[in-house]
Design an enzyme around this catalytic site. Structure first.
Site: not given
Length: 379
Positions: A302, A312, A246, A248
């Site tokens: 990204h 994470r 996607h 941002d």
């Protein structure tokens, strides 16, 4: 391809449901159940993560050097930011001035929430169409290509502008007074990120050759979003994604990663990683800022990958203009593009509504929104 507008709210959480409730994402349970993760978390072959991903060469920007006013350091910082932002929109910022103790407290506090029982986290459940609250994957919103993650998001406006501590107040209202310290940590973190984002806006303005305070002033009364991302271990990480590909839709993202790798950027027709750097934050241009620069600076595709060994955690601060601000590039930047406008004038509230209710963010979000917006205006 545009997503159809979702007309039904997700199923309301019921604390009496069993642990196998399909409307709740429980990574531990899914990892134990069978040999394979559920199909809705399996991504198509062309989007599955690759085992051969090389690090992306991103510039390291010395923010303190830029702010010092030293001519060489200012020139170097603006040059590096300009080069990166025209190519892929990603760069690292070091000497950013954010207190290390605050960063440590923020990371430690995440566990107190994401390790809590599902019924506790559901107290802050995010309502469909809203920016604030807890989301367990996108279960209940989408039925395929679900991300292997949990998130907790907060709307944020500077305290002197909104006259309240909106993150702290939200946490206490939803979770109870026992979470007051938790809310205080992320109120402080968001305030620190807001200050940092405005300094970066000065740098971006100078790198584009316009008045230094132009973008800083535009975002002074921002209505931003702070998101805590938790990516649990996944027994089949080669099939899943923590966050799908996607761009941002927001203006600027400031990401603080823990020591576990996972961020990948699509540059030069291949996925490349941005490994964690404890001394820096990752900054990337969003769609709204790309529109503010008339397409000169790029918002890049990204994603986040997961692994089978370690959880994470990241914090993403999404700088956004006030909802009713008109997103329009300064004339100097339009002239750089031969006087042609790349995108129509719009407000952030319009764009946010589009991504929340009409379209699942991907690499074409701004283009699809522009088409949707122009067609809507024609009726």
């Amino acid at each position: 391809m545009a997503m159809k507008c979702i007309t039904a709210l997700p199923q309301r959480f019921n604390e009496n449901k069993t642990k196998e409730d399909p409307s709740i994402f429980d990574a531990n349970l899914l990892n134990q159940q069978s040999n394979h993760i559920p199909q809705q978390f399996v991504w198509p072959d062309h989007e599955k993560p690759s085992s051969d991903v090389q690090p992306l060469q991103v510039p390291l920007i010395d923010l303190a050097g830029f702010l010092s006013g030293d001519p060489f350091l200012v020139s170097e910082a603006t040059r590096l930011v300009s080069e990166a932002s025209k190519k892929h929109g990603f760069f690292l910022v070091t000497n950013h001035g954010v207190d290390e103790t605050l960063l440590s407290r923020a990371h430690l506090s995440m566990d107190s929430f994401f390790k809590a029982p599902a019924c506790e986290k559901q107290k802050a459940k995010r309502t469909w169409g809203e920016s604030s609250g807890y989301a367990s994957s996108f279960v209940g919103r989408y039925s395929s290509k679900l991300p292997w993650k949990e998130t907790l998001s907060f709307k944020f406006s500077p305290e002197e502008k909104c006259h309240s501590q909106n993150i702290k107040d939200f946490v206490c209202e939803k979770m109870g007074d026992g979470y007051e310290d938790f809310g205080k940590v992320y109120q402080e973190y968001a305030e620190a990120m807001n200050i940092l984002s405005l300094k970066i806006m000065e740098l971006l303005g100078m790198s584009l050759g316009i008045e230094r305070r132009h973008f800083r002033d535009f975002f002074e009364d921002s209505e931003s979003i702070l998101r805590l991302n938790y990516y649990p271990q996944c027994k089949q990480p080669e099939l899943a994604l923590g966050t799908g590909p996607h761009c941002d839709p927001t203006s600027l993202t400031i990401l603080h990663q823990d020591q576990v790798a996972g961020l990948e950027v699509f540059v030069d027709n291949k996925w490349q990683s941005i490994p964690p750097n404890p001394q820096s934050v990752v900054v990337n241009i969003g769609d709204t800022f790309m529109a503010l620069t008339n397409g000169i600076y790029k918002s890049c595709l990204h994603r986040a990958v997961v692994n089978s060994e370690r959880d994470r955690k990241t914090f993403a601060f999404f700088l956004c203009p006030k909802g009713d601000k008109i997103v329009k590039p300064p004339e100097e930047l339009v002239r750089q593009m031969s006087g042609e406008r790349e995108y129509p004038d719009f407000t952030w509230s319009m764009f946010l509504e589009f991504t929340q209710k009409h379209y699942r963010s991907d690499m074409n979000t701004l283009e699809e929104f522009s088409n949707w917006f122009k067609n809507r205006k024609s009726f």
